[in-house]
Design an enzyme around this catalytic site. Structure first.
Site, mmCIF file in Angstrom:
data_model
loop_
_atom_site.group_PDB
_atom_site.id
_atom_site.type_symbol
_atom_site.label_atom_id
_atom_site.label_comp_id
_atom_site.label_asym_id
_atom_site.label_seq_id
_atom_site.Cartn_x
_atom_site.Cartn_y
_atom_site.Cartn_z
ATOM 1 C CE1 TYR A 200 34.507 38.432 40.190
ATOM 2 C CE2 TYR A 200 32.976 39.518 41.681
ATOM 3 C CZ TYR A 200 34.181 38.859 41.455
ATOM 4 O OH TYR A 200 35.042 38.646 42.492
ATOM 5 C CD GLU B 251 34.997 34.118 38.753
ATOM 6 O OE1 GLU B 251 34.304 33.086 38.678
ATOM 7 O OE2 GLU B 251 35.442 34.565 39.820
ATOM 8 C CG ASP C 239 58.781 38.735 31.232
ATOM 9 O OD1 ASP C 239 58.320 39.760 30.678
ATOM 10 O OD2 ASP C 239 58.733 38.537 32.460
ATOM 11 C CB THR D 54 54.111 44.623 32.030
ATOM 12 O OG1 THR D 54 55.257 45.218 31.414
ATOM 13 C CG2 THR D 54 54.543 43.751 33.183
ATOM 14 C CE LYS E 97 58.054 46.822 33.653
ATOM 15 N NZ LYS E 97 57.271 45.599 33.810
ATOM 16 N NE ARG F 180 51.359 49.342 38.218
ATOM 17 C CZ ARG F 180 52.571 49.802 37.908
ATOM 18 N NH1 ARG F 180 52.724 51.012 37.415
ATOM 19 N NH2 ARG F 180 53.635 49.063 38.099
HETATM 20 N N1 DSN Z 1 59.426 46.167 38.851
HETATM 21 C C1 DSN Z 1 59.604 46.006 37.428
HETATM 22 C C2 DSN Z 1 60.724 46.852 36.932
HETATM 23 O O1 DSN Z 1 60.898 47.916 37.486
HETATM 24 O O2 DSN Z 1 61.412 46.507 35.991
HETATM 25 C C3 DSN Z 1 59.816 44.634 37.133
HETATM 26 O O3 DSN Z 1 58.806 43.901 37.750
#
Ligand code: DSN
Length: 427
Positions: free
Chosen positions: A47, A49, A193, A219, A222, A228
């Site tokens: 933990y 925080e 974003d 994110t 990707k 993730r």
């Molecule tokens: N689910 C993601 C995507 O596939 O682009 C976006 O959140």
């Protein structure tokens, strides 16, 4: 205690599925074994925080070092002045940004979900559309591309407090400079974003939002090829006092507002094992091999889009600048649902997707979205794109013929099972 078998058998099955199929979902990728190792490490037990050196728990000295390395590496990667690497996902990063800088009921202006935008940019089924007042801009019907003059007009009409750019199914680059001018003209803050193209941006293959946008979220799983998760970045010009005060009445900086909006605003304990995996992935992305990788992702996508166009598929905007493409299947008399279901039987994974001005529901859709980050990690190059288009076309043109689909599946399995999940790490 014995290791239970049910879940671990399922994990083995999933590994087999990933190895034997063609993964073309634009938002997915395969992480390196070191990223996986960090994600599965003992750091999950801790933990922590708070922030490095400012925790609400003892014993955080080591995770402090880990999180500090993740922050420093990602700042270097994007040329950012500040980063918070704790958001558990891109949606959590966007939730924290909005909680930090908006009041309930404030106006936001985002890219329409049905034109390729994202749920967290104001969709009525998401917190962003329920807590704030959303309006949207989209693409032009004829070109499939955003007309920034129209965005400016919508901004003048709506006068949002936050202008959001970024998408999950838009194949063209963004004009962040122009968007900043639009935001300034109505006194809005600008959020980019970059969850999808982040990796390509780190190597200058696409425009860089950092000099223009007040806040950047992404994110990490990707094109960035990490675990993730999500993160928030500020460029060097945007670390200014922001109109909120602390308990002593001092003006807070934007970074203080956003740190507080992540924790305790929207999250509890950070996932230090995932932050460690992010640090490993950022370290990999700083290496020259990663530049070779993202360049190949872009080359593969451009060629794949061209080959689909040559086969008579209607690629929205007629091509791509980034790692993905959106294909309108109406001219082939197919729906996104049929395409997704047919291809999955052949172990080719894509996702059905709304296309701009779609006349079908989100459960059916008229389109499919295809991306190259995952197949490129496995080592597929230009020549392989020709084979991918042939296999997809063969399956789709014979979607009612189970024998042909089985043939395609066999070809896919025989072909890609020989590739490692992550080129360079295993045979
Ligand atoms: N689910 C993601 C995507 O596939 O682009 C976006 O959140």
């Amino acid at each position: 205690m014995k290791k239970e078998s049910i879940i671990f058998d399922l994990i083995k099955k999933e590994e087999h599925r990933q190895r034997s199929g063609l993964e073309l979902i634009a938002s997915e990728n395969f992480v390196s074994p070191p990223v996986m190792e960090a994600a599965g490490s003992v750091l999950t037990n801790k933990y922590a925080e708070g922030l490095p050196s400012k925790r609400y728990y003892g014993g955080c000295e080591i995770v402090d070092e880990v999180e500090t390395i993740a922050i420093e590496r990602v700042k270097q990667l994007f040329g950012a002045a500040w980063a918070n690497v704790q958001p558990h996902s891109g949606a959590q990063a966007n939730a924290a940004v909005m909680l930090g800088i908006l009041n309930a009921g404030d106006k936001i202006l985002g890219f329409d979900l049905s034109h390729g935008g994202h749920l967290t940019h104001g969709s009525s089924v998401n917190f962003s559309g329920k807590l704030y007042q959303p309006s949207f801009y989209g693409v032009e019907k004829e070109t499939g591309v955003i007309d920034y003059d129209k965005v400016a007009q919508t901004a003048q009409k709506e006068r949002p407090k936050l202008l959001i750019c970024g998408a999950s199914a838009y194949a063209r680059d963004w004009d962040y400079k122009r968007l900043r001018e639009i935001a300034d003209s109505v006194g809005a803050l600008l959020l980019a974003d970059i969850s999808h193209p982040a990796g390509l941006i780190t190597k200058g293959l696409l425009n860089n939002p950092m000099p223009h946008c007040h806040i950047v979220t992404t994110t990490t799983h990707k094109t960035l090829r990490g675990p993730r998760g999500g993160l928030i970045l500020l460029g060097k010009d945007f670390e200014n006092p922001f109109g909120q005060t602390d308990l002593k009445g001092n003006l807070k900086t934007m970074s203080q507002v956003l740190d507080g909006a992540v924790f305790p605003g929207t999250q509890g304990g950070p996932l230090e094992h995932i932050i460690a995996a992010k640090a490993v992935a950022f370290g990999e992305a700083l290496q020259p091999e990663y530049e070779v990788y993202v360049k190949q992702v872009q080359k593969n996508a451009k060629l794949l889009a061209d080959l689909f166009v040559q086969k008579g598929y209607q690629v929205i905007s007629n091509g791509t600048d980034n790692h993905l493409m959106l294909i309108d299947l109406r001219s082939k008399n197919l729906t996104g649902k049929i395409a997704e279901n047919t291809l999955i039987k052949a172990d080719i994974t894509i996702n059905k997707n709304m296309v701009p001005f779609d006349d079908k529901s989100p459960f059916v859709t008229s389109g499919m979205r295809i991306g190259t980050p995952a197949i490129t990690t496995r080592g597929l190059k230009e020549n392989d794109m020709i084979k991918i288009v042939e296999l997809i076309d063969k399956a789709l043109m014979n979607h009612e013929n189970e024998t042909v689909i089985k043939e395609v599946k066999k070809e896919v399995n025989n072909w890609v099972s020989n590739y490692p999940l992550f080129e360079g790490f295993e045979a």
